[in-house]
Design a protein around this motif. Structure first.
Motif, PDB file in Angstrom:
ATOM      1  N   VAL A  11      32.526   7.065 -26.366  1.00 43.42           N
ATOM      2  CA  VAL A  11      33.221   5.928 -26.448  1.00 43.42           C
ATOM      3  C   VAL A  11      34.520   5.819 -25.911  1.00 43.42           C
ATOM      4  O   VAL A  11      34.878   5.051 -25.147  1.00 43.42           O
ATOM      5  CB  VAL A  11      33.114   5.329 -27.823  1.00 43.42           C
ATOM      6  CG1 VAL A  11      33.993   4.012 -28.155  1.00 43.42           C
ATOM      7  CG2 VAL A  11      31.782   5.221 -28.376  1.00 43.42           C
ATOM      8  N   SER A  12      35.230   6.876 -26.037  1.00 47.48           N
ATOM      9  CA  SER A  12      36.336   7.118 -25.436  1.00 47.48           C
ATOM     10  C   SER A  12      36.787   8.848 -25.319  1.00 47.48           C
ATOM     11  O   SER A  12      35.867   9.572 -25.691  1.00 47.48           O
ATOM     12  CB  SER A  12      37.532   6.645 -26.264  1.00 47.48           C
ATOM     13  OG  SER A  12      37.479   7.470 -27.546  1.00 47.48           O
ATOM     14  N   PRO A  13      37.723   8.957 -24.731  1.00 46.32           N
ATOM     15  CA  PRO A  13      38.308  10.500 -24.871  1.00 46.32           C
ATOM     16  C   PRO A  13      38.702  10.727 -26.303  1.00 46.32           C
ATOM     17  O   PRO A  13      38.735   9.654 -26.992  1.00 46.32           O
ATOM     18  CB  PRO A  13      39.307  10.620 -23.948  1.00 46.32           C
ATOM     19  CG  PRO A  13      39.467   9.328 -23.120  1.00 46.32           C
ATOM     20  CD  PRO A  13      38.717   8.293 -23.929  1.00 46.32           C
ATOM     21  N   PRO A  14      38.766  11.992 -26.832  1.00 45.81           N
ATOM     22  CA  PRO A  14      39.310  12.315 -28.077  1.00 45.81           C
ATOM     23  C   PRO A  14      40.652  11.656 -28.468  1.00 45.81           C
ATOM     24  O   PRO A  14      41.536  11.528 -27.543  1.00 45.81           O
ATOM     25  CB  PRO A  14      39.549  14.017 -28.135  1.00 45.81           C
ATOM     26  CG  PRO A  14      38.603  14.289 -27.031  1.00 45.81           C
ATOM     27  CD  PRO A  14      38.610  13.397 -26.060  1.00 45.81           C
ATOM     28  N   VAL A  15      40.695  10.796 -29.584  1.00 46.79           N
ATOM     29  CA  VAL A  15      41.803  10.154 -30.057  1.00 46.79           C
ATOM     30  C   VAL A  15      42.402  10.691 -31.010  1.00 46.79           C
ATOM     31  O   VAL A  15      41.796  11.331 -31.932  1.00 46.79           O
ATOM     32  CB  VAL A  15      41.298   8.806 -30.630  1.00 46.79           C
ATOM     33  CG1 VAL A  15      42.254   8.092 -31.007  1.00 46.79           C
ATOM     34  CG2 VAL A  15      40.578   8.075 -29.278  1.00 46.79           C
ATOM     35  N   PRO A  16      43.857  10.868 -31.262  1.00 44.88           N
ATOM     36  CA  PRO A  16      44.586  11.563 -32.427  1.00 44.88           C
ATOM     37  C   PRO A  16      44.411  10.675 -33.511  1.00 44.88           C
ATOM     38  O   PRO A  16      44.555   9.394 -33.706  1.00 44.88           O
ATOM     39  CB  PRO A  16      45.952  11.254 -31.936  1.00 44.88           C
ATOM     40  CG  PRO A  16      46.042  11.132 -30.529  1.00 44.88           C
ATOM     41  CD  PRO A  16      44.741  10.464 -30.064  1.00 44.88           C
ATOM     42  N   VAL A  17      44.027  11.338 -34.667  1.00 52.91           N
ATOM     43  CA  VAL A  17      43.977  10.623 -36.119  1.00 52.91           C
ATOM     44  C   VAL A  17      45.226  10.329 -36.728  1.00 52.91           C
ATOM     45  O   VAL A  17      45.912  11.444 -36.699  1.00 52.91           O
ATOM     46  CB  VAL A  17      43.155  11.341 -36.890  1.00 52.91           C
ATOM     47  CG1 VAL A  17      42.856  10.818 -38.337  1.00 52.91           C
ATOM     48  CG2 VAL A  17      41.762  11.759 -36.326  1.00 52.91           C
ATOM     49  N   THR A  18      45.727   9.124 -36.872  1.00 57.35           N
ATOM     50  CA  THR A  18      46.899   8.709 -37.437  1.00 57.35           C
ATOM     51  C   THR A  18      46.974   8.363 -38.916  1.00 57.35           C
ATOM     52  O   THR A  18      48.115   7.972 -39.304  1.00 57.35           O
ATOM     53  CB  THR A  18      47.562   7.681 -36.642  1.00 57.35           C
ATOM     54  OG1 THR A  18      46.830   6.597 -36.656  1.00 57.35           O
ATOM     55  CG2 THR A  18      47.888   8.388 -34.997  1.00 57.35           C
ATOM     56  N   GLN A  19      45.788   8.435 -39.401  1.00 57.08           N
ATOM     57  CA  GLN A  19      45.652   7.964 -40.782  1.00 57.08           C
ATOM     58  C   GLN A  19      44.424   8.398 -41.509  1.00 57.08           C
ATOM     59  O   GLN A  19      43.689   8.862 -40.962  1.00 57.08           O
ATOM     60  CB  GLN A  19      45.582   6.459 -40.972  1.00 57.08           C
ATOM     61  CG  GLN A  19      46.756   5.598 -40.525  1.00 57.08           C
ATOM     62  CD  GLN A  19      46.508   3.837 -40.589  1.00 57.08           C
ATOM     63  OE1 GLN A  19      45.444   3.637 -40.160  1.00 57.08           O
ATOM     64  NE2 GLN A  19      47.247   3.308 -41.289  1.00 57.08           N
ATOM     65  N   GLY A  20      44.772   8.618 -42.784  1.00 56.54           N
ATOM     66  CA  GLY A  20      43.617   9.069 -43.457  1.00 56.54           C
ATOM     67  C   GLY A  20      43.621  10.810 -44.017  1.00 56.54           C
ATOM     68  O   GLY A  20      44.444  11.372 -43.498  1.00 56.54           O
ATOM     69  N   PRO A  21      42.565  11.411 -44.420  1.00 57.76           N
ATOM     70  CA  PRO A  21      42.665  12.767 -44.732  1.00 57.76           C
ATOM     71  C   PRO A  21      42.555  13.612 -43.606  1.00 57.76           C
ATOM     72  O   PRO A  21      42.772  14.807 -43.607  1.00 57.76           O
ATOM     73  CB  PRO A  21      41.268  12.874 -45.537  1.00 57.76           C
ATOM     74  CG  PRO A  21      40.502  11.646 -45.086  1.00 57.76           C
ATOM     75  CD  PRO A  21      41.248  10.658 -44.972  1.00 57.76           C
ATOM     76  N   ASN A  22      42.176  13.149 -42.200  1.00 58.49           N
ATOM     77  CA  ASN A  22      42.141  13.742 -41.108  1.00 58.49           C
ATOM     78  C   ASN A  22      43.340  13.612 -40.113  1.00 58.49           C
ATOM     79  O   ASN A  22      43.321  14.038 -38.750  1.00 58.49           O
ATOM     80  CB  ASN A  22      40.810  13.671 -40.258  1.00 58.49           C
ATOM     81  CG  ASN A  22      39.661  13.847 -41.120  1.00 58.49           C
ATOM     82  OD1 ASN A  22      39.624  15.198 -41.658  1.00 58.49           O
ATOM     83  ND2 ASN A  22      38.760  13.302 -41.276  1.00 58.49           N
ATOM     84  N   THR A  23      44.508  12.825 -40.699  1.00 56.07           N
ATOM     85  CA  THR A  23      45.587  12.966 -40.083  1.00 56.07           C
ATOM     86  C   THR A  23      46.172  14.264 -39.270  1.00 56.07           C
ATOM     87  O   THR A  23      46.230  15.261 -39.943  1.00 56.07           O
ATOM     88  CB  THR A  23      46.836  12.212 -40.769  1.00 56.07           C
ATOM     89  OG1 THR A  23      46.439  11.133 -41.251  1.00 56.07           O
ATOM     90  CG2 THR A  23      48.098  12.092 -40.307  1.00 56.07           C
ATOM     91  N   GLY A  24      46.409  13.960 -38.095  1.00 52.14           N
ATOM     92  CA  GLY A  24      46.820  15.115 -37.200  1.00 52.14           C
ATOM     93  C   GLY A  24      45.760  15.938 -36.355  1.00 52.14           C
ATOM     94  O   GLY A  24      46.003  16.687 -35.561  1.00 52.14           O
ATOM     95  N   GLY A  25      44.690  15.590 -36.651  1.00 48.96           N
ATOM     96  CA  GLY A  25      43.371  15.848 -35.945  1.00 48.96           C
ATOM     97  C   GLY A  25      43.094  14.960 -34.842  1.00 48.96           C
ATOM     98  O   GLY A  25      43.864  14.346 -34.351  1.00 48.96           O
ATOM     99  N   PHE A  26      41.849  15.237 -34.360  1.00 51.02           N
ATOM    100  CA  PHE A  26      41.200  14.347 -33.133  1.00 51.02           C
ATOM    101  C   PHE A  26      40.059  13.807 -33.474  1.00 51.02           C
ATOM    102  O   PHE A  26      39.330  14.431 -34.334  1.00 51.02           O
ATOM    103  CB  PHE A  26      41.043  15.041 -32.107  1.00 51.02           C
ATOM    104  CG  PHE A  26      42.872  15.524 -31.418  1.00 51.02           C
ATOM    105  CD1 PHE A  26      43.368  14.525 -30.644  1.00 51.02           C
ATOM    106  CD2 PHE A  26      43.200  16.519 -31.897  1.00 51.02           C
ATOM    107  CE1 PHE A  26      44.676  14.939 -30.145  1.00 51.02           C
ATOM    108  CE2 PHE A  26      44.508  17.045 -31.140  1.00 51.02           C
ATOM    109  CZ  PHE A  26      45.244  16.031 -30.323  1.00 51.02           C
TER     110      PHE A  26
END
Length: 147
Positions: free
Chosen positions: A112-127
């Protein structure tokens, strides 16, 4: 009485063996079984007259997916866009999301897209990224943040 654990998730697919092959070739799944079910049994379980099922179980990331092909009484292709009510997806944790994306995108995997940085929730800081199998079933890949 009560729920014990998860057994599998199921996707209805157009060609169970072909889709299983895609999962094996693309995401390194393995085939656990490939069987047909008796029509009378399939009709009772599904509630669909004429149901004649081929079922292929595959395993990846220590999780089973059941791919169900209605050989008899096939349905219609539905719109599996993730915003449609009833749509579902499976999310896998991965350890190198950018590397997976760079390896799979040139091979024609529909992201759907390239990897997107996670900015909210339990995976914040991941992709995170969504991708689709050949029948449009959605998988989510998550690279959790490092500690």
């Amino acid at each position: 009485m009560g729920l014990l654990s998860i057994n599998h998730t199921s996707f209805t697919v157009s060609d169970a063996l072909a889709i299983a092959g895609w999962y094996c070739e693309t995401l390194d799944f393995t085939i656990l079984s490939d069987e047909t079910r008796p029509r009378d049994y399939s009709e009772k379980v599904t509630g669909i007259a004429g149901a004649d099922l081929r079922i292929v179980y595959i395993r990846g990331g220590e999780y089973n997916i059941e791919l169900v092909e209605y050989v008899g009484a096939p349905g219609v292709k539905i719109d599996t866009a993730t915003n449609n009510v009833g749509s579902a997806h499976i999310a896998y944790n991965v350890n190198d999301l950018n590397g997976m994306y760079e390896a799979l995108a040139p091979r024609g995997v529909r992201f759907v897209s390239p990897p997107v940085p996670v900015t909210q929730g339990p995976n914040t800081g991941g992709f995170v990224v969504y991708l689709e199998d050949p029948d449009g079933n959605t998988l989510e890949l998550i690279e959790r943040p490092s500690d």
